[in-house]
Design a protein around this motif. Sequence first.
Motif, PDB file in Angstrom:
ATOM      1  N   ALA A  57       0.829  -1.211   0.000  1.00  0.00           N
ATOM      2  CA  ALA A  57       0.000   0.000   0.000  1.00  0.00           C
ATOM      3  C   ALA A  57       0.862   1.260   0.000  1.00  0.00           C
ATOM      4  N   LYS A  58       1.998   1.234   0.711  1.00  0.00           N
ATOM      5  CA  LYS A  58       2.907   2.382   0.688  1.00  0.00           C
ATOM      6  C   LYS A  58       3.481   2.587  -0.704  1.00  0.00           C
ATOM      7  N   GLU A  59       3.771   1.489  -1.389  1.00  0.00           N
ATOM      8  CA  GLU A  59       4.290   1.587  -2.757  1.00  0.00           C
ATOM      9  C   GLU A  59       3.248   2.187  -3.688  1.00  0.00           C
ATOM     10  N   VAL A  60       2.009   1.736  -3.552  1.00  0.00           N
ATOM     11  CA  VAL A  60       0.920   2.276  -4.388  1.00  0.00           C
ATOM     12  C   VAL A  60       0.693   3.751  -4.052  1.00  0.00           C
ATOM     13  N   TRP A  64       1.050   6.958  -6.672  1.00  0.00           N
ATOM     14  CA  TRP A  64      -0.048   7.842  -7.012  1.00  0.00           C
ATOM     15  C   TRP A  64       0.017   9.186  -6.283  1.00  0.00           C
ATOM     16  N   GLY A  65       0.980   9.363  -5.412  1.00  0.00           N
ATOM     17  CA  GLY A  65       1.123  10.628  -4.703  1.00  0.00           C
ATOM     18  C   GLY A  65       0.138  10.810  -3.570  1.00  0.00           C
TER      19      GLY A  65
END
Length: 98
Positions: A57-60, A64-65
Amino acid sequence: MNAFAITGFIIALSGLVCCIVAGILYEPSMQRYLEKFGKAPAFFLFSWSGLQDYFSAKEVARKWGHQPEFLRRYGRLVAVGFALFVAGALLSCLSQLL
C-alpha cells in the motif's frame, strides 16, 4: 521469577497486543485500498500479511502521490508494538543475568 522478568513479559505482551490491534483496525482499510488500485492483498493466513499489505500500500500510495492517514497510523502502531516487544524481550533476558 523476579520483578524484571515479569515486567519484561508484560511489556512484550503489550507489544504483541499493539500489533494485533493495528492489524484489526487498519488491515481492512489497506486491503480495500490495494483492491481499489488493482493490486491483490496478501493471503490472510500468511503470518506477515499485514506488513506485506502495508509495504504494498505504501508503494501504491507513493506511485499515485497519496498520503493515506491509515497507513501512517498502522506504521506507527506496529513500530511501537515491535519496540515494546523487543524491549520486553531484552528486559526478560537481562533479568536472567541479574
